[in-house]
Design a protein around this motif. Structure first.
Motif, PDB file in Angstrom:
ATOM      1  N   GLY A  10       0.808  -1.209   0.000  1.00  0.00           N
ATOM      2  CA  GLY A  10       0.000   0.000   0.000  1.00  0.00           C
ATOM      3  C   GLY A  10       0.840   1.257   0.000  1.00  0.00           C
ATOM      4  N   GLU A  11       2.109   1.135   0.404  1.00  0.00           N
ATOM      5  CA  GLU A  11       3.008   2.276   0.330  1.00  0.00           C
ATOM      6  C   GLU A  11       3.708   2.259  -1.024  1.00  0.00           C
ATOM      7  OE1 GLU A  11       5.639   2.879   3.612  1.00  0.00           O
ATOM      8  OE2 GLU A  11       4.248   2.007   5.046  1.00  0.00           O
ATOM      9  N   GLY A  12       4.392   3.356  -1.331  1.00  0.00           N
ATOM     10  CA  GLY A  12       5.165   3.395  -2.565  1.00  0.00           C
ATOM     11  C   GLY A  12       4.309   3.602  -3.798  1.00  0.00           C
ATOM     12  N   SER A  13       3.488   4.643  -3.790  1.00  0.00           N
ATOM     13  CA  SER A  13       2.627   4.916  -4.938  1.00  0.00           C
ATOM     14  C   SER A  13       3.458   5.349  -6.140  1.00  0.00           C
ATOM     15  CB  SER A  13       1.625   6.017  -4.577  1.00  0.00           C
ATOM     16  OG  SER A  13       2.305   7.192  -4.193  1.00  0.00           O
ATOM     17  N   ILE A  53       9.413  -5.689  -3.504  1.00  0.00           N
ATOM     18  CA  ILE A  53       8.801  -6.872  -2.894  1.00  0.00           C
ATOM     19  C   ILE A  53       7.312  -6.652  -2.655  1.00  0.00           C
ATOM     20  CG2 ILE A  53       8.701  -8.277  -0.799  1.00  0.00           C
ATOM     21  CD1 ILE A  53      11.766  -7.862  -0.569  1.00  0.00           C
ATOM     22  N   TYR A  54       6.968  -5.560  -1.974  1.00  0.00           N
ATOM     23  CA  TYR A  54       5.570  -5.338  -1.602  1.00  0.00           C
ATOM     24  C   TYR A  54       4.680  -5.076  -2.819  1.00  0.00           C
ATOM     25  CZ  TYR A  54       6.723  -5.303   3.358  1.00  0.00           C
ATOM     26  OH  TYR A  54       7.128  -5.667   4.618  1.00  0.00           O
ATOM     27  N   THR A  55       5.219  -4.407  -3.825  1.00  0.00           N
ATOM     28  CA  THR A  55       4.431  -4.170  -5.037  1.00  0.00           C
ATOM     29  C   THR A  55       4.148  -5.484  -5.757  1.00  0.00           C
ATOM     30  OG1 THR A  55       5.411  -1.967  -5.289  1.00  0.00           O
ATOM     31  CG2 THR A  55       4.321  -2.909  -7.219  1.00  0.00           C
ATOM     32  N   ALA A  56       5.147  -6.358  -5.806  1.00  0.00           N
ATOM     33  CA  ALA A  56       4.961  -7.664  -6.450  1.00  0.00           C
ATOM     34  C   ALA A  56       3.945  -8.511  -5.690  1.00  0.00           C
ATOM     35  CB  ALA A  56       6.297  -8.393  -6.544  1.00  0.00           C
TER      36      ALA A  56
END
Length: 250
Positions: A10-13, A53-56
Motif C-alpha cells: 500500500g506504500e510506494g505509490s 517486494i511489496y508491489t509484487a
C-alpha cells in the motif's frame, strides 16, 4: 522530511516497472502452487528492495505472513534476540512452541522476512530491528545467525512446505556511508552471490541510469532532469538516497 522507505503493502505509490521488478514477478508467480522455495532479495541500500517486494506481492494477490520484530536495544545478546524472535512468532501466530510455528506458516503462500524485522526502528523509534542490532554487534551477532541456521536444519522437513522470501543485505558503514558486501564490491560481491546462489534463489535489485531517472522523475516531476542526473552521479542508482537529497534541497 518525508520517509521514502517502503515498509508495507500500500506504500510506494507511482511505482515504475523495471527489469529487476519483472524478475521478482516471474519468481513470485508460482508461490501459490509450489512450496519449499527460499528466495533472497538483495540490493544496495536505497535501491528499493521493499518497494519491489511489496508491489509484487500486492499485484499477485499473495497471502503472505509478514512478521514484525521489535528489539529493546542494540545491546541484547544473541540468545536474547533469538528467544525474542521465536517468542514473537509464537505469539503472533497463536501457537505454543516452535514446531507449531512451522506448521502454521504452511498455511501462507509465503513467509516474508523483510523490513518489519530488519528495520523495525522505522516503525517504532524506541525499538530496533535485526539490521541495526547486527550492525552494532558486529561479529558478536554471529551466534544468533548460527542458531537460526541450526533451527533451519532441525526443521528442514517442515521448511520444504514453506516458501521463504528474505530481504537481505550484509551492510556496514564506512565514513558515514552504508555499503553492502553482496552488491557494492564488484568481484568480491559477485563471488559471494555466486556461492549463495548455489543454495538459494537470488534476485538482485539494481537499476540502469535510465531506469533511475524515470523512477526519480515520477516522484519529483518539478525537478530539472540535469539536477537528477547530478544526484545519480553522486549517489549512484539508488532512488531513496536521491529522493532524500532532492527533498533536502527543496
Amino acid at each position: 522530511m518525508p520517509d521514502y522507505k517502503v515498509k508495507s503493502e500500500g506504500e510506494g505509490s507511482g511505482f515504475i516497472y523495471t527489469r529487476s521488478f519483472r524478475k521478482i514477478i516471474r519468481s513470485f508467480r508460482n508461490l501459490k502452487t509450489h512450496k519449499g522455495r527460499f528466495i533472497l532479495i538483495i540490493g544496495s541500500p536505497g535501491t528499493g528492495k521493499s518497494a519491489n517486494i511489496y508491489t509484487a506481492l500486492k499485484s499477485l494477490d499473495l497471502n503472505v505472513y509478514d512478521p514484525i520484530l521489535f528489539l529493546d536495544n542494540v545491546d541484547m545478546s544473541s540468545s536474547e534476540v533469538f528467544s525474542e524472535f521465536y517468542r514473537t512468532l509464537r505469539e503472533d501466530l497463536g501457537v505454543k512452541n516452535n514446531e507449531e510455528v512451522y506448521h502454521k506458516a504452511q498455511e501462507f503462500d509465503a513467509v516474508l522476512l523483510a523490513d518489519k524485522i530488519l528495520d523495525s526502528e522505522f516503525i517504532d523509534k524506541d525499538k530496533v530491528g535485526i539490521s541495526l542490532w547486527t550492525l552494532n554487534k558486529g561479529f558478536d551477532a554471529f551466534p544468533f545467525y548460527f542458531k537460526v541456521f541450526l533451527e533451519r536444519l532441525n526443521y528442514r522437513k517442515d521448511l520444504k512446505k514453506i516458501n521463504l522470501i528474505i530481504q537481505t543485505a550484509l551492510v556496514f558503514r564506512f565514513k558515514g556511508v552504508e555499503y553492502d558486501l553482496l552488491t557494492d564490491f564488484n568481484i568480491i560481491s559477485r563471488i559471494m552471490v555466486l556461492i549463495i546462489s548455489l543454495l538459494f534463489e537470488v534476485i538482485k535489485i539494481s537499476y540502469s541510469k535510465e531506469e533511475t531517472l524515470r523512477i526519480v522523475k515520477n516522484n519529483f516531476m518539478d525537478v530539472d532532469e540535469k539536477q537528477i542526473k547530478s544526484c545519480i552521479k553522486k549517489h549512484g542508482c539508488k532512488p531513496r538516497f536521491i529522493f532524500e537529497a532532492l527533498e533536502k534541497n527543496r
